[in-house]
Scaffold this active site. Structure first.
Site, PDB file in Angstrom:
ATOM      1  N   SER A  64       4.765  24.134  70.098  1.00 58.58           N
ATOM      2  CA  SER A  64       3.602  24.456  69.266  1.00 58.58           C
ATOM      3  C   SER A  64       2.912  25.725  69.744  1.00 58.58           C
ATOM      4  CB  SER A  64       2.602  23.302  69.278  1.00 58.58           C
ATOM      5  OG  SER A  64       3.178  22.134  68.740  1.00 58.58           O
TER       6      SER A  64
HETATM    7  N1  SAM Z   1       4.506  18.600  71.539  1.00 61.68           N
HETATM    8  C1  SAM Z   1       5.639  19.487  71.473  1.00 61.68           C
HETATM    9  C2  SAM Z   1       5.602  20.560  72.519  1.00 61.68           C
HETATM   10  O1  SAM Z   1       4.631  20.662  73.265  1.00 61.68           O
HETATM   11  O2  SAM Z   1       6.605  21.284  72.596  1.00 61.68           O
HETATM   12  C3  SAM Z   1       5.809  20.122  70.132  1.00 61.68           C
HETATM   13  C4  SAM Z   1       6.426  19.189  69.219  1.00 61.68           C
HETATM   14  S1  SAM Z   1       7.287  19.771  67.806  1.00 61.68           S
HETATM   15  C5  SAM Z   1       6.068  20.694  66.943  1.00 61.68           C
HETATM   16  C6  SAM Z   1       7.362  18.183  66.968  1.00 61.68           C
HETATM   17  C7  SAM Z   1       8.284  17.184  67.619  1.00 61.68           C
HETATM   18  O3  SAM Z   1       8.104  15.914  67.002  1.00 61.68           O
HETATM   19  C8  SAM Z   1       9.750  17.537  67.467  1.00 61.68           C
HETATM   20  O4  SAM Z   1      10.354  17.600  68.722  1.00 61.68           O
HETATM   21  C9  SAM Z   1      10.311  16.377  66.620  1.00 61.68           C
HETATM   22  O5  SAM Z   1      11.644  16.054  66.935  1.00 61.68           O
HETATM   23  C10 SAM Z   1       9.349  15.268  66.993  1.00 61.68           C
HETATM   24  N2  SAM Z   1       9.282  14.148  66.037  1.00 61.68           N
HETATM   25  C11 SAM Z   1       9.360  14.167  64.687  1.00 61.68           C
HETATM   26  N3  SAM Z   1       9.230  12.915  64.199  1.00 61.68           N
HETATM   27  C12 SAM Z   1       9.069  12.087  65.263  1.00 61.68           C
HETATM   28  C13 SAM Z   1       8.900  10.679  65.411  1.00 61.68           C
HETATM   29  N4  SAM Z   1       8.852   9.835  64.366  1.00 61.68           N
HETATM   30  N5  SAM Z   1       8.772  10.164  66.666  1.00 61.68           N
HETATM   31  C14 SAM Z   1       8.800  10.984  67.744  1.00 61.68           C
HETATM   32  N6  SAM Z   1       8.968  12.332  67.668  1.00 61.68           N
HETATM   33  C15 SAM Z   1       9.093  12.870  66.445  1.00 61.68           C
END
Ligand code: SAM
Length: 215
Positions: A64
């Site tokens: 992010s």
């Molecule tokens: N917090 C992260 C960082 O600091 O790098 C950024 C996260 S990225 C914007 C969103 C993440 O949410 C992705 O890695 C995606 O695979 C994950 N994601 C999507 N749906 C999800 C779910 N139902 N449960 C857990 N993770 C999920």
């Protein structure tokens, strides 16, 4: 990888920019100042590490934007020792910021490749959250309640499972909207029966998948 004088200088400049954009909580700014974001980037891409931008981390996902991380963390009002659930581990950067503030972090990632990669990488940096792989749109019922829950992917609506896993006085921060833009919402559990909802700015996240996300 080293954290040189030059990296620390770039990080201070990023923190200054975040303060100019409206981030006020000194603990959040200090946490961003303490986590070497360039450790999350390949050597060839280092110049991107301290720009205020999201960046691809593989598997179609992103680390992010620092402003987004700071905004969500500030609105979460984390105190040291609090039990925090992060949905969407991704690179692990947000989890490190939460741990710098003293949170006890439970982080869940849907994507198996990212889960494996981050679970191996973060402890090498000295950060040891509790890692889980699975559908975080349903929370982590066996570890609930949580003092704080942060969702770092865009949801179509607020998952009921996450609301039900908030402790009394607990706060959930989650971007909710369509696949291109989402409004940041903060849900506070006032008592066993009642929650309060507040709305903030619009952001753009990758989609929250799963049972209570985008199917
Ligand atoms: N917090 C992260 C960082 O600091 O790098 C950024 C996260 S990225 C914007 C969103 C993440 O949410 C992705 O890695 C995606 O695979 C994950 N994601 C999507 N749906 C999800 C779910 N139902 N449960 C857990 N993770 C999920």
């Amino acid at each position: 990888m080293e954290d040189s004088y030059k990296h620390r200088g770039k990080r201070r400049a990023l923190v200054k920019k975040l303060a100019e954009k409206g981030i006020r909580d000194p603990r959040v700014l200090e946490a961003i100042n303490n986590v070497p974001r360039h450790f999350f980037f390949d050597e060839a891409l280092l110049e991107h590490a301290y720009q205020d931008k999201a960046f691809p981390i593989g598997e179609g996902q992103t680390i992010s934007q620092p402003y987004t991380v700071a905004f969500q963390t500030e609105k979460l009002e984390v105190e040291p020792g609090m039990k925090v659930l992060e949905v969407g581990t991704g690179s692990g950067y947000q989890a490190c910021v939460l741990m710098e503030i003293g949170a006890d972090v439970y982080t869940i990632e849907y994507n198996k490749v990212l889960y494996q990669r981050t679970r191996k990488f973060l402890p090498k940096m000295g950060y040891k959250p509790k890692f889980f792989q699975g559908d975080g749109s349903r929370g982590l019922p066996e570890y609930a309640p949580f003092d704080r829950i942060i969702v770092t992917a865009g949801a179509p609506s607020v998952p009921n499972s996450l609301i039900s896993q908030l402790a009394v006085g607990g706060i959930l921060i989650i971007p909710v909207g369509d696949s291109s833009t989402q409004q940041m919402l903060r849900i506070t559990r006032v008592n066993e029966k009642k929650v309060r909802k507040e709305s903030f700015d619009y952001f753009s996240f990758v989609p929250l998948k799963g049972e209570e996300g985008w199917k």
